[in-house]
Design a protein around this motif. Sequence first.
Motif, PDB file in Angstrom:
ATOM      1  N   ASN A 193     -13.891  50.740 -24.678  1.00  0.00           N
ATOM      2  CA  ASN A 193     -13.729  49.641 -23.696  1.00  0.00           C
ATOM      3  C   ASN A 193     -13.945  50.198 -22.189  1.00  0.00           C
ATOM      4  O   ASN A 193     -14.206  49.759 -21.358  1.00  0.00           O
ATOM      5  CB  ASN A 193     -12.282  49.115 -23.677  1.00  0.00           C
ATOM      6  N   GLN A 194     -13.293  51.432 -22.207  1.00  0.00           N
ATOM      7  CA  GLN A 194     -13.448  52.069 -20.661  1.00  0.00           C
ATOM      8  C   GLN A 194     -14.823  52.705 -20.531  1.00  0.00           C
ATOM      9  O   GLN A 194     -15.284  52.406 -19.507  1.00  0.00           O
ATOM     10  CB  GLN A 194     -12.695  53.437 -20.721  1.00  0.00           C
ATOM     11  N   LEU A 195     -15.679  53.086 -21.610  1.00  0.00           N
ATOM     12  CA  LEU A 195     -16.953  53.545 -21.350  1.00  0.00           C
ATOM     13  C   LEU A 195     -17.769  52.253 -21.048  1.00  0.00           C
ATOM     14  O   LEU A 195     -18.985  52.262 -20.302  1.00  0.00           O
ATOM     15  CB  LEU A 195     -17.675  54.070 -22.688  1.00  0.00           C
ATOM     16  N   ASN A 196     -17.320  51.208 -21.451  1.00  0.00           N
ATOM     17  CA  ASN A 196     -18.385  49.860 -21.367  1.00  0.00           C
ATOM     18  C   ASN A 196     -17.952  48.906 -20.217  1.00  0.00           C
ATOM     19  O   ASN A 196     -18.385  47.856 -20.105  1.00  0.00           O
ATOM     20  CB  ASN A 196     -18.693  49.007 -22.664  1.00  0.00           C
ATOM     21  N   GLY A 197     -16.731  49.253 -19.587  1.00  0.00           N
ATOM     22  CA  GLY A 197     -16.203  48.574 -18.532  1.00  0.00           C
ATOM     23  C   GLY A 197     -15.371  47.189 -18.922  1.00  0.00           C
ATOM     24  O   GLY A 197     -15.347  46.324 -18.203  1.00  0.00           O
ATOM     25  N   ILE A 198     -14.907  47.319 -20.150  1.00  0.00           N
ATOM     26  CA  ILE A 198     -14.120  46.069 -20.524  1.00  0.00           C
ATOM     27  C   ILE A 198     -12.707  46.523 -20.314  1.00  0.00           C
ATOM     28  O   ILE A 198     -11.973  47.304 -20.698  1.00  0.00           O
ATOM     29  CB  ILE A 198     -14.415  45.919 -22.101  1.00  0.00           C
ATOM     30  N   SER A 199     -12.043  45.395 -19.768  1.00  0.00           N
ATOM     31  CA  SER A 199     -10.787  45.375 -19.110  1.00  0.00           C
ATOM     32  C   SER A 199      -9.810  44.574 -19.984  1.00  0.00           C
ATOM     33  O   SER A 199      -9.594  43.512 -19.787  1.00  0.00           O
ATOM     34  CB  SER A 199     -10.401  44.977 -17.759  1.00  0.00           C
ATOM     35  N   HIS A 200      -9.198  45.082 -21.257  1.00  0.00           N
ATOM     36  CA  HIS A 200      -8.432  44.344 -21.975  1.00  0.00           C
ATOM     37  C   HIS A 200      -7.108  44.850 -22.103  1.00  0.00           C
ATOM     38  O   HIS A 200      -6.069  44.387 -22.808  1.00  0.00           O
ATOM     39  CB  HIS A 200      -8.930  44.590 -23.279  1.00  0.00           C
ATOM     40  N   GLY A 201      -6.806  46.141 -21.214  1.00  0.00           N
ATOM     41  CA  GLY A 201      -5.760  46.611 -21.341  1.00  0.00           C
ATOM     42  C   GLY A 201      -5.238  47.572 -22.310  1.00  0.00           C
ATOM     43  O   GLY A 201      -4.067  48.036 -22.549  1.00  0.00           O
ATOM     44  N   LEU A 204     -11.507  58.247 -14.167  1.00  0.00           N
ATOM     45  CA  LEU A 204     -10.800  57.676 -15.149  1.00  0.00           C
ATOM     46  C   LEU A 204     -10.820  58.311 -16.480  1.00  0.00           C
ATOM     47  O   LEU A 204     -11.893  58.698 -16.721  1.00  0.00           O
ATOM     48  CB  LEU A 204     -11.300  56.215 -15.175  1.00  0.00           C
ATOM     49  N   SER A 205      -9.789  58.249 -17.153  1.00  0.00           N
ATOM     50  CA  SER A 205      -9.891  58.595 -18.516  1.00  0.00           C
ATOM     51  C   SER A 205     -10.470  57.797 -19.652  1.00  0.00           C
ATOM     52  O   SER A 205     -10.294  56.725 -19.393  1.00  0.00           O
ATOM     53  CB  SER A 205      -8.361  59.009 -19.098  1.00  0.00           C
ATOM     54  N   ALA A 206     -11.493  58.652 -20.444  1.00  0.00           N
ATOM     55  CA  ALA A 206     -12.279  57.760 -21.284  1.00  0.00           C
ATOM     56  C   ALA A 206     -11.985  58.181 -22.795  1.00  0.00           C
ATOM     57  O   ALA A 206     -12.919  57.971 -23.737  1.00  0.00           O
ATOM     58  CB  ALA A 206     -13.787  57.656 -20.896  1.00  0.00           C
ATOM     59  N   GLY A 207     -10.819  58.830 -22.987  1.00  0.00           N
ATOM     60  CA  GLY A 207     -10.597  59.452 -24.270  1.00  0.00           C
ATOM     61  C   GLY A 207      -9.928  60.621 -24.198  1.00  0.00           C
ATOM     62  O   GLY A 207      -9.692  61.255 -23.113  1.00  0.00           O
TER      63      GLY A 207
END
Length: 715
Positions: free
Chosen positions: A84-92, A233-236
Amino acid sequence: MLKKTLIVLTLPLLSVLAISVTTRLPASPEPREGGWSVVSSQAASQTARSPQRAGSAVATAPDTGTLQKVIVENGSVTLNLDLNQLNGISHGTQNLQQVHFAVAANSFFPILIFNDLFRGIEPGSMTLIPTGAIPVEAALNAFGAAGTSVSQATRLPLQLRASLNRLTVEKLASGQGFDLAIRDSNTGFAFFNLQGLQYVYDPAAQSLTITNGRLLLSKEFAKALGRPSAAGLSAGTIAIGATMQPIQITQIASGKPTSAIMPPMPNGAGTNAPTLVPGPDVIVGDLEDVNQLDPQAVGTQVGLAIGTDSCNNGDQPIDWFALPSTDHPIVPQNLYRMSGGADNNERFEQIGQSWVKHTFEALEDFVCGTCNTSGCQTGTHLCPGCSDPYVSFLNGDQDQIGSRAWINPFTGNFPANADDHSGHTHNAVSHRILVETSDLIPGQNPGASYFGEAAYIAPHEYTWCQSHPGQCNMFNNFSYRQFSVSGGPTVFNFSPVSSTVRMQPALKAWEATGATVTQVEPDPGNDGIFFVGYKVTNDGGVFHYDYAIFNMNLDRAIQSFSVSFFFGSPSNIGFHAPPEHPGWPHDGTQGDAGFSSTPWDVTEDTKSITWSTETFATNQNANAIRWGTLYNFRFDSDFPPTPSIATIGFFKTGSPVTVEVVGPAFADVTPTPTPSPTPTATPTATATPTPTPRPTPTPREPPAPRERPTPHPRP
């Protein structure tokens, strides 16, 4: 002697520098720059966060004890990537995918251990090899791997997906805010900076565990994703486990080194770890570094040198008598670049070559395994299993290197005056690896990979072969290692990317990318071998044909190269050769004029294309493919590759030979070998005569040409 003095001075200096690193580490569990903490354990269950444990030697006598430098023997790495973070998806919420890697054996990722406690990391890297993750090529072609769906793979950003097969964990220089980063080993592109790392070293198991690491998007990765504000930002997360092995153990007393040893490495410094073979067998055990010794260019060229460690891979001592004796190994050094095409591996070119170092005084070290000096005269011989270091300063010492023109690479023979430097003075590049700055400047070579190569060629191996025909070890003398290049436009830095690949020429790195490489021995027992490599790339219906010929130790040299084809006229015909050294007094060339750099002539007829240089009878200094050099030939065609024939003509002596390659034609055309005539001259007044017939050596069997995969079209 200079060599011994340098080694004696270097070890204490390295130890003192290492101690200075340890004293800068905190004595409390508070995070350092980059936010990591230290844990050293006597047992796997140890959870104390302070490096200064009660009762430890460091707590009572921090300047006395044992300092070890250890590197990775093997290991594994797991990336938990937030898609989600890598692809810019903001689902929380996070959408984690695990990607698993093995760590390449003997990765040079050195850490310092003082009295069994972790004390710091020195510059180095771990090469990551995907295990269980979908391969890059399969992902791009929408084929899934076992246990991994195509949809999972395609959710990785394109930039990261394309680099999965060449990632590396790298130690960053101080002052960058982080200790470690994950990069593309070919391009240097940084994907993640690592933060919050916790280091656990278990001295009983000699294991290192790195946990709690957060993968922070780098500025360049965030920008490539189209979201510059996401940098940091953290991505994993990342987890690393590795078995370590010591490469240097130093005893310290009151802050001063009292002794230092280099223990044997059980698995060698790279692939093909030595197992002693019958007879003397000198190989390159390690390429230590590539170094620009003088920080300046002369015209458009710089001069480089490669540090080497030789190993005696045989069970007999190797003669190591210094000049004026002619019974010692010589050390040539080369530099190569792989570049071009969508994957930057379309072509493999040699961009530099040096003269040769004349060796002296074997030091009997332990880099390559157990050094056995029993019954061996040390110094004048390299004993079985022993190693001998030559730092790049020595291999680039202009007064101690001689011209290649004096050397017969098959027999190893040369005259006593092979390094005569009288009558000339040196500049910053003289006799070193000559490289054009345009071949190194990163901005002019995006995505290129670089490979250093060196060899040890020993007369003793050949003479032993004559009396022991089954023990001929003259065909495994070359080794190579990949390096990255930074800096420019006139001063360059080189960093190792992988471990040394032993007993293989650098051309094998191209073979690993899908090229076909064939070994050829035209006159067994009387001369050496050469290699022919080729690769075809489909660029939207235009086929790029790239060929490379590497002369490893063939004294007769190569004068012509012809490829048969059956339809169409080739276009974009090209040729490439490394720079030749200028003429110097006493350099072994005819008239001290140096070897020619004139590009080869090209001729075409309806069935073939031929490249050629002048014959030996016309010009003894012609631009032939001499030993230790690689030349390239290329063209484009509208027709796809089918089996064809290449004809190679020789420079000094011998009839042409044919080699199976591919060429443009319709699929139903079957080629017929039609060797083109090549002038055969009788050598006269040459510094390296071809030897008379001797008992036949037994080199490794040449690999059978393998079926070529269909190349992927360029985007």
